[in-house]
Design a protein around this motif. Structure first.
Motif, PDB file in Angstrom:
ATOM      1  N   GLU A  36       0.834  -1.208   0.000  1.00  0.00           N
ATOM      2  CA  GLU A  36       0.000   0.000   0.000  1.00  0.00           C
ATOM      3  C   GLU A  36       0.871   1.262   0.000  1.00  0.00           C
ATOM      4  OE1 GLU A  36      -3.946  -1.556   2.448  1.00  0.00           O
ATOM      5  OE2 GLU A  36      -2.239  -0.795   3.567  1.00  0.00           O
ATOM      6  N   GLY A  62      -6.079  -2.097   8.204  1.00  0.00           N
ATOM      7  CA  GLY A  62      -6.621  -2.567   6.930  1.00  0.00           C
ATOM      8  C   GLY A  62      -8.131  -2.376   6.874  1.00  0.00           C
ATOM      9  N   GLY A  63      -8.629  -2.173   5.660  1.00  0.00           N
ATOM     10  CA  GLY A  63     -10.062  -2.010   5.479  1.00  0.00           C
ATOM     11  C   GLY A  63     -10.565  -0.628   5.856  1.00  0.00           C
ATOM     12  N   GLN A  85      -9.160   9.157   1.623  1.00  0.00           N
ATOM     13  CA  GLN A  85      -9.484   7.896   0.969  1.00  0.00           C
ATOM     14  C   GLN A  85     -10.796   7.404   1.539  1.00  0.00           C
ATOM     15  OE1 GLN A  85      -6.821   4.738   2.092  1.00  0.00           O
ATOM     16  NE2 GLN A  85      -7.925   3.182   0.919  1.00  0.00           N
ATOM     17  N   HIS A 138     -10.577  -2.974  -7.005  1.00  0.00           N
ATOM     18  CA  HIS A 138     -10.062  -4.162  -6.330  1.00  0.00           C
ATOM     19  C   HIS A 138     -11.078  -5.287  -6.450  1.00  0.00           C
ATOM     20  CE1 HIS A 138      -6.274  -3.371  -4.407  1.00  0.00           C
ATOM     21  NE2 HIS A 138      -6.695  -2.285  -3.803  1.00  0.00           N
ATOM     22  N   TRP A 186     -13.291  -7.255   9.393  1.00  0.00           N
ATOM     23  CA  TRP A 186     -13.398  -7.053   7.937  1.00  0.00           C
ATOM     24  C   TRP A 186     -12.749  -8.194   7.159  1.00  0.00           C
ATOM     25  CZ3 TRP A 186      -9.294  -6.658   4.583  1.00  0.00           C
ATOM     26  CH2 TRP A 186      -8.039  -6.415   5.142  1.00  0.00           C
ATOM     27  N   TRP A 264      -5.257  -6.652  -2.966  1.00  0.00           N
ATOM     28  CA  TRP A 264      -4.250  -5.815  -2.319  1.00  0.00           C
ATOM     29  C   TRP A 264      -3.124  -6.717  -1.786  1.00  0.00           C
ATOM     30  CZ3 TRP A 264      -9.480  -5.541  -1.442  1.00  0.00           C
ATOM     31  CH2 TRP A 264      -9.991  -6.259  -0.357  1.00  0.00           C
ATOM     32  N   ASP A 297     -11.257   2.290  -4.302  1.00  0.00           N
ATOM     33  CA  ASP A 297     -10.770   3.335  -3.392  1.00  0.00           C
ATOM     34  C   ASP A 297     -10.945   4.678  -4.082  1.00  0.00           C
ATOM     35  OD1 ASP A 297      -9.617   1.788  -1.127  1.00  0.00           O
ATOM     36  OD2 ASP A 297      -8.401   0.921  -2.723  1.00  0.00           O
ATOM     37  N   HIS A 372     -16.294  -4.522   1.921  1.00  0.00           N
ATOM     38  CA  HIS A 372     -15.492  -3.338   1.618  1.00  0.00           C
ATOM     39  C   HIS A 372     -16.345  -2.161   1.168  1.00  0.00           C
ATOM     40  CE1 HIS A 372     -11.750  -5.325   2.446  1.00  0.00           C
ATOM     41  NE2 HIS A 372     -12.397  -6.400   2.038  1.00  0.00           N
TER      42      HIS A 372
END
Ligand code: GAL
Length: 413
Positions: A36, A62-63, A85, A138, A186, A264, A297, A372
């Motif tokens: 990332e 994450g998430g 984001q 994604h 998640w 990812w 994203d 997500h």
């Protein structure tokens, strides 16, 4: 390499131009893993070349759960970042609350309407106006496999659940952790929603997108929890609380055979200097080929006044250029949000995604990922995920999970 605040201030003083920092963006995001961070560095560099500085506001996790909490706190305190984001449904929610700036002029100048798939446009626009720039697409339902371990057990990447469990048993017998798993809500939801999709695209659509109570209470839904329970039985004891990228590292370093995770994870493979499709194999989760779950994203620009507008527009334009979308997505593991980026430089897994999304769009099996932020508004999404994580962290039966799901989602709607 990047302009930092002090340098910007110095330049502004020397040149006696616009107020200090006006041409910087402060960006809140949750991209802190190796892959990332490599991807976001591409955006920072691109912006630096356009004369826009970057103040980094990274919130690990994450998430994005922690980042969304931090974002809310900043906005409530009257001090939003210039850009943040966010995932699909939250773009809509922030726009509805009136916090987001309008990106129509950039979108028009760069022709976003012509090159961004309608499914992605639906989340980046609010009442017909562009309010966020989509940087990627994604796909969260992949199995990542260690090629050497697969070679050792003499099997191929699984194409159905029987093969998946046969491979897991063989890996266990050979002394490996068969399925590396992370222990956050998640991540658990990422695996479970993929299992629901594997049962049928119809089940995914009716139960997770349309929140249809019959589908939620069905025998097929119970089957999804049975399969998920079986997957969980291959986790190691250290599973609780483990971050997704540390989980991916277990597959990369040969401790574990497989991980079910979004692409990812491919960013981690690339950051480790390996080639996806070679040392680390990819296959969509058994039974999900022909369908495509997606999450995008976005960078949304908060309406923080005219001083920041030029830098915000620069950022939106940078994030959407063809060359940026290629370089960024090669590092991130996703595919571009624009359909006119050439596929030649993408690895086998990326090219599969690029072809599959076209096919799934035609066959109407392209759905937003619930785990997500592209399936339900945050409050309803939480009602699903609560039950899944409760199930994953107890010995709850599949029947009880279905009952709990119906009650939980029913009361959140
Ligand atoms: C997803 C996000 C991805 C990835 C992942 C793990 O929600 O869309 O970009 O970073 O979380 O942090």
């Amino acid at each position: 390499m990047f302009r930092i605040k002090g340098v910007t201030a110095l330049l502004s003083m020397t040149a006696l131009t616009a107020p200090a920092f006006a041409d910087d963006v402060e960006v809140m995001h949750w991209w802190t893993s190796g892959g990332e961070a490599a991807a976001i560095a591409v955006l920072q560099e691109d912006l630096a070349e356009r004369g826009t500085g970057w103040t980094d506001m990274a919130i690990a996790g994450g998430g994005g759960d922690a980042a969304m909490t931090a974002l809310r706190a900043r906005v409530v305190a009257g001090n939003p970042p210039t850009a943040a984001q966010m995932l699909g449904m939250s773009v809509r929610e922030w726009a509805e609350e009136g916090f987001l700036g309008n990106l129509n002029d950039v979108a028009e100048a760069e022709g976003w309407n012509d090159v961004i798939p309608p499914a992605v446009q639906a989340f980046g626009t609010y009442e017909g106006e562009w309010v966020a720039a989509p940087v990627n697409i994604h796909r969260p339902h992949w199995v990542w496999g260690n090629a050497e371990i697969f070679a050792e057990i003499g099997m191929e990447m699984p194409t159905n659940w029987d093969e998946f469990f046969a491979a897991a048993d063989a890996m266990q017998a050979a002394g490996y952790i068969p399925v590396a798993q992370g222990g956050q809500a998640w991540q658990e939801a990422t695996i479970w929603e993929a299992v629901v999709l594997s049962i049928s695209p119809d089940l995914y659509e009716s139960a997770l997108i349309n929140a249809d109570m019959d589908a939620l209470g069905s025998a097929e839904m119970a089957e999804s929890f049975e399969i998920y329970r079986r997957i969980l039985s291959y986790a190691d004891d250290g599973y609780a609380g483990r971050d997704w990228n540390l989980t991916t590292a277990m597959v990369i370093n040969g401790e574990a055979g497989m991980q079910i995770m979004g692409d990812w994870a491919k960013g981690e493979v690339i950051a480790a200097g390996l080639t996806p499709g070679e040392e680390i194999l990819c296959a969509v989760v058994p039974g999900t080929d022909g369908s495509f779950l997606f999450n995008t994203d976005f960078f949304a620009m908060f309406d923080v006044g005219d001083d920041a507008a030029a830098a915000q527009r620069n950022m939106a334009a940078a994030a959407m250029s063809v060359s940026f979308q290629e370089t960024f997505n090669l590092a991130k593991g996703s595919i571009p949000a624009r359909t006119d980026v050439p596929s030649d430089n993408f690895d086998a897994c990326g090219q599969t995604s690029m072809a599959d999304i076209v096919e799934a769009t035609e066959s109407e099996t392209l759905f937003g990922s619930l785990a997500h932020g592209h399936g339900q508004p945050a409050s309803v999404q939480a009602a699903y995920i609560d039950v899944v994580t409760q199930f994953a962290n107890s010995d709850m039966s599949a029947e009880d999970a279905v009952e709990a799901l119906v009650a939980s989602v029913g009361s959140a709607l």
